[in-house]
Scaffold this active site. Structure first.
Site, PDB file in Angstrom:
ATOM      1  N   SER A 137      -0.065 -35.803 -65.175  1.00  0.00           N
ATOM      2  CA  SER A 137       1.029 -36.480 -64.486  1.00  0.00           C
ATOM      3  C   SER A 137       2.226 -35.544 -64.452  1.00  0.00           C
ATOM      4  CB  SER A 137       1.417 -37.771 -65.217  1.00  0.00           C
ATOM      5  OG  SER A 137       2.643 -38.293 -64.724  1.00  0.00           O
ATOM      6  N   TYR A 150       5.182 -42.476 -72.575  1.00  0.00           N
ATOM      7  CA  TYR A 150       4.152 -42.067 -71.621  1.00  0.00           C
ATOM      8  C   TYR A 150       4.126 -40.544 -71.490  1.00  0.00           C
ATOM      9  CZ  TYR A 150       1.799 -41.540 -67.094  1.00  0.00           C
ATOM     10  OH  TYR A 150       0.959 -41.156 -66.080  1.00  0.00           O
TER      11      TYR A 150
END
Length: 283
Positions: A137, A150
């Site tokens: 990501s 995250y």
């Protein structure tokens, strides 16, 4: 190893989003896809030509053993072309107040679970000259306010990806990182649900400090859910990485990923801080 129709590919987290799009993309290209899902109802939905769903919890050793045995004992003797490490969760909340059990859950699923999949399938990948494709990501390159938990998992996977690539290059195992930007998936929606749940745990003082941040986190996640690139675009990048005879070590997916991964290398921290806070309307 040259591409052959009906080579096997393992894709984790295929109930929706990037995982499902990737499974469908690779199945349409002729691969036999072992599609990891956690629930039978998701298995029933994804089962189709060239897609064999498997109940897989990447944090449970028994399901990982079953996956490895299924690959090793394939009745047609098909080689394992690749494993696509996609399964993960999103815990988004200010670091000051996120429950440590939630932090542990994020790391358990999105880091330790990924490594467990790699360990379970390494023997088959070495035998076939296959490759590991990790779905990262842009959050593994830049940590936005409210997304630190995250990002911690995604940064960790960057380190694991690099180390594994350097450890295994002499043995023919290729290791590739795919870095999407904002993607329109249910992961963003689930992140909003988690943020709503965690916001109820804050003290009055924490509410005063962080209500705006929670609103910004939810707005950002909702923006990705509606205006992010479709999961199929990421699946197409995964496909290129699997088909390439000499794949790159990294691929981006989406213009925002391509831009931000460059900016983070050249902008001073304080300027980047201001840009991100401004973009999230925190100043």
């Amino acid at each position: 190893m040259p591409y052959k129709t009906q080579d096997m590919v393992v894709v984790t987290g295929t109930s929706s989003g990037i995982g499902r799009a990737t499974a469908e993309q690779l199945a349409a290209e002729g691969f036999h896809v072992l599609a990891g899902v956690r629930r039978q109802e998701d298995a029933d939905k994804i089962k189709q030509n060239n897609i064999e769903p498997m109940i897989l919890d990447i944090t449970a050793s028994d399901t990982l053993r079953a996956l490895a045995e299924r690959v090793e004992q394939d009745p047609l003797g098909r080689p394992l072309r690749a494993v696509v490490n996609n399964a993960g969760i999103a815990v988004n909340a200010p670091l000051e107040m996120v429950p440590l059990d939630e932090f542990r859950r994020q790391i358990e699923v999105s880091v330790i679970g990924q490594v467990a999949v790699i360990q379970a399938l390494t023997p088959a990948l070495l035998k076939s000259g296959g490759r590991v494709v990790n779905i990262g990501s842009v959050g593994g390159k830049i940590s936005m306010p409210g997304f630190g938990i995250y990002s911690a998992a995604k940064y960790a996977m960057e380190a694991i990806n690099d180390s594994l690539r350097r450890e295994m290059s002499s043995f023919g195992l290729k290791v590739i990182m795919i870095t999407p930007g904002g993607v329109s998936t249910s992961l963003s929606e689930k992140g909003v649900t988690t943020a709503d749940r965690l916001s109820k745990l804050m003290t009055p003082d924490q509410h005063r400090r962080h209500d705006r941040l929670f609103d910004a986190v939810k707005a950002q996640a909702e923006s990705w859910a509606t205006s992010g690139i479709p999961p199929k675009k990421v699946a197409e990048v995964v496909s290129r990485a699997i088909h390439a005879s000499n794949p790159r070590t990294r691929y981006t997916a989406g213009r925002d990923s391509a831009l931000l991964t460059r900016l983070v290398r050249i902008l001073p921290d304080k300027l980047l801080d201001r840009m991100l806070r401004s973009q999230m309307k925190l100043q």
